[in-house]
Motif scaffolding. Structure first.
Motif, mmCIF file in Angstrom:
data_model
loop_
_atom_site.group_PDB
_atom_site.id
_atom_site.type_symbol
_atom_site.label_atom_id
_atom_site.label_comp_id
_atom_site.label_asym_id
_atom_site.label_seq_id
_atom_site.Cartn_x
_atom_site.Cartn_y
_atom_site.Cartn_z
ATOM 1 N N THR A 34 24.366 2.439 39.071
ATOM 2 C CA THR A 34 23.213 1.575 39.287
ATOM 3 C C THR A 34 22.250 1.614 38.109
ATOM 4 O O THR A 34 21.576 0.650 37.831
ATOM 5 C CB THR A 34 22.478 1.979 40.579
ATOM 6 N N LYS A 37 22.720 -1.205 35.070
ATOM 7 C CA LYS A 37 22.577 -2.651 35.245
ATOM 8 C C LYS A 37 21.525 -3.172 34.272
ATOM 9 O O LYS A 37 20.502 -2.561 34.050
ATOM 10 C CB LYS A 37 22.160 -2.988 36.681
ATOM 11 N N GLY A 38 21.824 -4.287 33.676
ATOM 12 C CA GLY A 38 20.879 -4.928 32.780
ATOM 13 C C GLY A 38 20.925 -4.420 31.345
ATOM 14 O O GLY A 38 20.197 -4.915 30.499
ATOM 15 N N ILE A 39 21.769 -3.449 31.068
ATOM 16 C CA ILE A 39 21.905 -2.956 29.696
ATOM 17 C C ILE A 39 22.777 -3.930 28.917
ATOM 18 O O ILE A 39 23.852 -4.303 29.360
ATOM 19 C CB ILE A 39 22.521 -1.541 29.664
ATOM 20 N N LYS A 40 22.296 -4.334 27.773
ATOM 21 C CA LYS A 40 23.040 -5.261 26.914
ATOM 22 C C LYS A 40 23.920 -4.459 25.965
ATOM 23 O O LYS A 40 23.436 -3.574 25.260
ATOM 24 C CB LYS A 40 22.089 -6.147 26.117
ATOM 25 N N GLN A 55 31.917 -5.747 34.695
ATOM 26 C CA GLN A 55 31.571 -5.362 36.065
ATOM 27 C C GLN A 55 31.575 -3.856 36.274
ATOM 28 O O GLN A 55 31.017 -3.366 37.238
ATOM 29 C CB GLN A 55 32.553 -5.991 37.044
#
Length: 89
Positions: A34, A37-40, A55
């Motif tokens: 969790t 999430k959102g890490i580029k 994913q």
């Protein structure tokens, strides 16, 4: 007499084996952390094993200012051994 005893033992043995259910190890599905999430990251596939990390991003490492995503800690460790081999050109 000996053949009767042998038949009984074989029958009992066959019945006991037939009643055992085979044990199947179930493979769990990978779940993303969790906190990731959102890490580029600069890659869509793991640079070591080429598994999709879109994913299932499990870990990251920064090399030359770029953040690389990995499907597992094992792949991250392999990347860190020789990042030049796996880094995007």
């Amino acid at each position: 007499m000996k053949s009767n005893i042998l038949m009984i033992l074989l029958s009992v043995s066959a019945l006991s084996c037939a009643q055992e259910t085979p044990q199947v190890k179930q493979v769990s599905k990978m779940k993303p952390k969790t906190g990731l999430k959102g890490i580029k990251v600069v890659n869509t596939d793991d640079p070591v094993c080429h598994m999709s990390t879109a994913q299932y991003l499990k870990d990251t490492a920064v090399y030359k200012g770029k953040t690389y995503g990995f499907c597992s800690d094992l792949c991250k460790k392999e990347f860190r051994k020789n990042p030049v081999k796996y880094a995007l050109k």
